[in-house]
Design an enzyme around this catalytic site. Structure first.
Site, PDB file in Angstrom:
ATOM      1  CG  ASP A 177     -25.926 -19.282  81.980  1.00 28.59           C
ATOM      2  OD1 ASP A 177     -26.395 -20.367  82.404  1.00 28.59           O
ATOM      3  OD2 ASP A 177     -26.631 -18.295  81.745  1.00 28.59           O
TER       4      ASP A 177
ATOM      5  CG  ASN B  68     -34.102 -11.654  78.464  1.00 25.52           C
ATOM      6  OD1 ASN B  68     -34.123 -11.297  77.299  1.00 25.52           O
ATOM      7  ND2 ASN B  68     -33.586 -12.811  78.832  1.00 25.52           N
TER       8      ASN B  68
ATOM      9  CD  GLN C 114     -35.331  -9.294  84.897  1.00 22.37           C
ATOM     10  OE1 GLN C 114     -36.218  -8.515  84.557  1.00 22.37           O
ATOM     11  NE2 GLN C 114     -34.373  -8.936  85.726  1.00 22.37           N
TER      12      GLN C 114
ATOM     13  CG  HIS D 240     -28.839 -11.432  84.239  1.00 23.01           C
ATOM     14  ND1 HIS D 240     -30.052 -11.210  84.874  1.00 23.01           N
ATOM     15  CD2 HIS D 240     -29.032 -12.488  83.421  1.00 23.01           C
ATOM     16  CE1 HIS D 240     -30.930 -12.107  84.455  1.00 23.01           C
ATOM     17  NE2 HIS D 240     -30.338 -12.892  83.566  1.00 23.01           N
ATOM     18  CG  PHE D 241     -26.061  -6.986  80.074  1.00 18.58           C
ATOM     19  CD1 PHE D 241     -26.649  -6.310  79.016  1.00 18.58           C
ATOM     20  CD2 PHE D 241     -26.030  -6.377  81.323  1.00 18.58           C
ATOM     21  CE1 PHE D 241     -27.192  -5.050  79.205  1.00 18.58           C
ATOM     22  CE2 PHE D 241     -26.572  -5.116  81.515  1.00 18.58           C
ATOM     23  CZ  PHE D 241     -27.154  -4.447  80.452  1.00 18.58           C
ATOM     24  CG  HIS D 242     -27.864 -14.174  79.083  1.00 24.53           C
ATOM     25  ND1 HIS D 242     -27.741 -15.422  79.636  1.00 24.53           N
ATOM     26  CD2 HIS D 242     -28.937 -13.594  79.685  1.00 24.53           C
ATOM     27  CE1 HIS D 242     -28.693 -15.602  80.526  1.00 24.53           C
ATOM     28  NE2 HIS D 242     -29.433 -14.493  80.578  1.00 24.53           N
TER      29      HIS D 242
END
Length: 143
Positions: A30, A86, A93, A99-101
């Protein structure tokens, strides 16, 4: 149509710290991490949100989430780990590309990530209402 920042990373138009990549999925650090190891897992196909995700791509993305989560755990030994995704502006979002955190959680370290809820038993959350909600979801799944 304008490319999202993730499409620009995928196309190498802007730099990123890429930790994993295959033909379908990319994972990178990130740009504004809340903790050490905060990583994003992104399908290369421009998919806006979970509602547009097909099962085959979803399986490929989940496989990478598992691999990267394990690597983050093994590299940094966090006390826990959140995987967060999200959908829509109201759900926070900010980049409209699925996307995935992966967010490692460390003891004794305030990371600014607040992800807690309290279940409330009130007139809007009774066994009868939960049963009606269960039925509505099952009906939609069986359509």
């Amino acid at each position: 149509m304008n490319k999202t920042i993730f499409e620009k990373i995928i196309d190498r138009e802007i730099p990123a710290n890429i930790v994993y990549e295959d033909d379908y999925v990319i994972a990178f650090m990130d740009a504004f991490p809340i903790v050490k190891g905060h990583t994003l897992v992104v399908p290369k196909q421009p998919i806006e949100n979970i509602f547009d995700l097909d099962e085959e791509t979803g399986a490929k993305v989940m496989s990478v989430i598992t691999k990267v989560s394990t690597a983050v755990r093994d590299a940094f030994e966090p006390a826990g780990l959140n995987v967060v995704q999200n959908n829509g502006a109201y759900a926070s979002q900010s980049v409209f590309h699925l996307h995935f955190h992966i967010i490692p959680r460390y003891k004794e370290e305030h990371d600014g990530f607040g992800y807690k809820w309290v279940s409330v038993e009130d007139e809007n959350n009774t066994p009868e209402i939960r049963s009606d909600v269960e039925t509505a979801i099952k009906n939609k799944l069986n359509e």
